[in-house]
Write an enzyme that holds these catalytic residues in place. Structure first.
Site, mmCIF file in Angstrom:
data_model
loop_
_atom_site.group_PDB
_atom_site.id
_atom_site.type_symbol
_atom_site.label_atom_id
_atom_site.label_comp_id
_atom_site.label_asym_id
_atom_site.label_seq_id
_atom_site.Cartn_x
_atom_site.Cartn_y
_atom_site.Cartn_z
ATOM 1 C CB ALA A 167 -0.871 -0.001 1.251
ATOM 2 N N GLY B 159 0.624 -5.101 0.712
ATOM 3 C CA GLY B 159 -0.452 -5.166 -0.277
ATOM 4 C C GLY B 159 -0.027 -5.818 -1.584
ATOM 5 C CD GLU C 294 -2.527 -7.581 2.331
ATOM 6 O OE1 GLU C 294 -2.217 -6.413 1.999
ATOM 7 O OE2 GLU C 294 -3.217 -7.835 3.328
ATOM 8 C CD GLU D 23 1.261 -5.504 5.670
ATOM 9 O OE1 GLU D 23 2.228 -6.283 5.809
ATOM 10 O OE2 GLU D 23 0.523 -5.524 4.672
HETATM 11 N N1 CO8 Z 1 4.545 3.296 -0.566
HETATM 12 C C1 CO8 Z 1 4.939 4.484 -1.091
HETATM 13 N N2 CO8 Z 1 6.152 4.664 -1.667
HETATM 14 C C2 CO8 Z 1 6.967 3.596 -1.720
HETATM 15 C C3 CO8 Z 1 6.619 2.333 -1.197
HETATM 16 C C4 CO8 Z 1 5.335 2.214 -0.604
HETATM 17 N N3 CO8 Z 1 4.884 1.051 -0.128
HETATM 18 N N4 CO8 Z 1 7.651 1.497 -1.372
HETATM 19 C C5 CO8 Z 1 8.607 2.194 -1.992
HETATM 20 N N5 CO8 Z 1 8.211 3.467 -2.203
HETATM 21 C C6 CO8 Z 1 8.947 4.558 -2.839
HETATM 22 C C7 CO8 Z 1 10.055 5.078 -1.919
HETATM 23 O O1 CO8 Z 1 9.519 6.017 -0.990
HETATM 24 C C8 CO8 Z 1 10.992 5.695 -2.915
HETATM 25 O O2 CO8 Z 1 10.464 6.938 -3.339
HETATM 26 P P1 CO8 Z 1 11.417 8.250 -3.324
HETATM 27 O O3 CO8 Z 1 12.488 7.924 -4.325
HETATM 28 O O4 CO8 Z 1 10.496 9.341 -3.772
HETATM 29 O O5 CO8 Z 1 11.934 8.396 -1.946
HETATM 30 C C9 CO8 Z 1 10.885 4.763 -4.128
HETATM 31 O O6 CO8 Z 1 9.656 4.042 -3.965
HETATM 32 C C10 CO8 Z 1 12.009 3.730 -4.189
HETATM 33 O O7 CO8 Z 1 12.055 3.053 -2.954
HETATM 34 P P2 CO8 Z 1 13.395 2.943 -2.066
HETATM 35 O O8 CO8 Z 1 14.294 4.104 -2.344
HETATM 36 O O9 CO8 Z 1 12.995 2.718 -0.653
HETATM 37 O O10 CO8 Z 1 14.048 1.624 -2.703
HETATM 38 P P3 CO8 Z 1 14.994 0.582 -1.953
HETATM 39 O O11 CO8 Z 1 15.510 -0.317 -3.020
HETATM 40 O O12 CO8 Z 1 15.974 1.277 -1.088
HETATM 41 O O13 CO8 Z 1 14.015 -0.260 -1.009
HETATM 42 C C11 CO8 Z 1 12.014 -1.472 -0.463
HETATM 43 C C12 CO8 Z 1 12.987 -1.048 -1.577
HETATM 44 C C13 CO8 Z 1 12.708 -2.458 0.490
HETATM 45 C C14 CO8 Z 1 10.857 -2.169 -1.169
HETATM 46 C C15 CO8 Z 1 11.542 -0.235 0.312
HETATM 47 O O14 CO8 Z 1 11.091 0.741 -0.625
HETATM 48 C C16 CO8 Z 1 10.424 -0.493 1.264
HETATM 49 O O15 CO8 Z 1 10.653 -1.007 2.342
HETATM 50 N N6 CO8 Z 1 9.162 -0.131 0.896
HETATM 51 C C17 CO8 Z 1 8.018 -0.267 1.742
HETATM 52 C C18 CO8 Z 1 7.558 -1.704 1.769
HETATM 53 C C19 CO8 Z 1 6.414 -1.867 2.744
HETATM 54 O O16 CO8 Z 1 6.544 -1.658 3.937
HETATM 55 N N7 CO8 Z 1 5.236 -2.286 2.219
HETATM 56 C C20 CO8 Z 1 4.076 -2.521 3.018
HETATM 57 C C21 CO8 Z 1 3.234 -1.290 3.042
HETATM 58 S S1 CO8 Z 1 1.894 -1.439 4.179
HETATM 59 C C22 CO8 Z 1 0.765 -2.357 3.356
HETATM 60 O O17 CO8 Z 1 0.954 -2.817 2.246
HETATM 61 C C23 CO8 Z 1 -0.509 -2.578 4.087
HETATM 62 C C24 CO8 Z 1 -1.621 -3.139 3.166
HETATM 63 C C25 CO8 Z 1 -2.932 -3.059 3.882
HETATM 64 C C26 CO8 Z 1 -3.381 -1.610 4.061
HETATM 65 C C27 CO8 Z 1 -4.664 -1.502 4.758
HETATM 66 C C28 CO8 Z 1 -5.179 -0.078 4.716
HETATM 67 C C29 CO8 Z 1 -5.922 0.346 5.920
#
Ligand code: CO8
Length: 257
Positions: free
Chosen positions: A65, A110, A113, A133
């Site tokens: 998400a 997500g 999922e 999460e």
């Molecule tokens: N949301 C928004 N932006 C994201 C996300 C995300 N999930 N993942 C990556 N990005 C963005 C980064 O912010 C970055 O943007 P910017 O260059 O503008 O800073 C760009 O994508 C590239 O990412 P990274 O620089 O972080 O790339 P890395 O190679 O260093 O890392 C990772 C890759 C490991 C995937 C890292 O980006 C990361 O940890 N991302 C988040 C992963 C995460 O925690 N996902 C779970 C999210 S929560 C969820 O899915 C809940 C679902 C249910 C929701 C229910 C609603 C109520």
């Protein structure tokens, strides 16, 4: 069909739906989820017999998400936000055609999922998956606590969900989450070949099979068997059954409409 965050192309009855927000690693915001739902509603009017779902770029399938979007949500909208994702993924899960998740990179939160809402998963060897999460003080909200345990069993679902760690594709194979792990360059070819096989099968029989497995999963065995009888009767009365059995007897390939 034009979307801001999804790309769709099809050829010979095989559709490829690509989540296309590479700058945010294809993260899911409300607009993406709404587009996914619209796409699923349109599928019956498309000339598509099998769908492959993948992510744009070589880094991510879908990284979850949109965390920045979540940070702006008021507490009162939490339930509706989770339901929005659940409804979109349910629409995907309930499509009458087979759906293959081609997981080409990070499938987190997500994103995992989403993959679990497809009929099965093929992963590239450089893909990574997990439910991070708990690292954000959240729990999965788009069906992950329910579908992961149904797919891999409660012990492994507990492990993945509680650690919140990111796991390499080899574990997906070991745990029965993915049916295959292939070299990154081969991922789409492998999925397209499988999709071509599926596209040659009876679409009626595949739809009824999907319903029997999905709807039967939560039923007691005897009720599941009764459901199977009902759906078997539907298959038996279909034109595809007439064609499939005639083709076998005449030693030719079936020509399903
Ligand atoms: N949301 C928004 N932006 C994201 C996300 C995300 N999930 N993942 C990556 N990005 C963005 C980064 O912010 C970055 O943007 P910017 O260059 O503008 O800073 C760009 O994508 C590239 O990412 P990274 O620089 O972080 O790339 P890395 O190679 O260093 O890392 C990772 C890759 C490991 C995937 C890292 O980006 C990361 O940890 N991302 C988040 C992963 C995460 O925690 N996902 C779970 C999210 S929560 C969820 O899915 C809940 C679902 C249910 C929701 C229910 C609603 C109520």
């Amino acid at each position: 069909m034009q979307f801001n965050n999804l790309a769709f192309e099809s050829e010979n009855g095989i559709g490829v739906l690509t989540f296309n927000r590479p700058k945010a690693l294809n993260a899911l915001n409300s607009e993406v989820l709404s587009e996914l739902k619209q796409f699923c509603e349109a599928v019956p009017s498309l000339d598509v017999r099998c769908l492959i779902v993948t992510g744009a770029g070589d880094k991510a399938f879908v990284a979850g998400a949109d965390i920045k979007g979540l940070s702006e949500k008021p507490i009162a909208e939490a339930g509706a936000t989770a339901e929005e994702g659940q409804l979109a993924f349910r629409a995907l899960e309930e499509l009458p055609i087979p759906v293959i998740a081609a997981v080409n990179g990070f499938a987190l939160g997500g994103g995992l999922e989403l993959a679990l809402s497809c009929d099965y998963i093929v992963m590239s060897s450089n893909a990574k998956f997990g439910l991070p999460e708990v690292t954000l003080g959240l729990i999965p909200g788009f069906g992950g606590t329910q579908r992961l345990s149904r797919c891999v069993g409660q012990g492994i679902a507990n492990f993945v969900t509680l650690t919140g760690d990111i796991y390499p594709a080899k574990y997906a194979l070991q745990w029965g989450l993915a049916v295959d792990v292939v070299e990154p360059e081969a991922l789409m070819d492998v999925c397209r070949k499988q999709a071509a096989t599926l596209a040659s099968r009876s679409s009626t029989a595949m739809h009824l099979s999907k319903r029997a497995i999905r709807e039967g999963y939560d039923l007691p065995l005897r009720e599941g068997e009764a459901l199977e009888v009902k759906l078997f009767e539907e298959a038996f009365a279909s034109e595809d059954k007439v064609e499939g059995i005639a083709a076998f007897i005449e030693k030719r390939k079936p020509d399903f409409k």
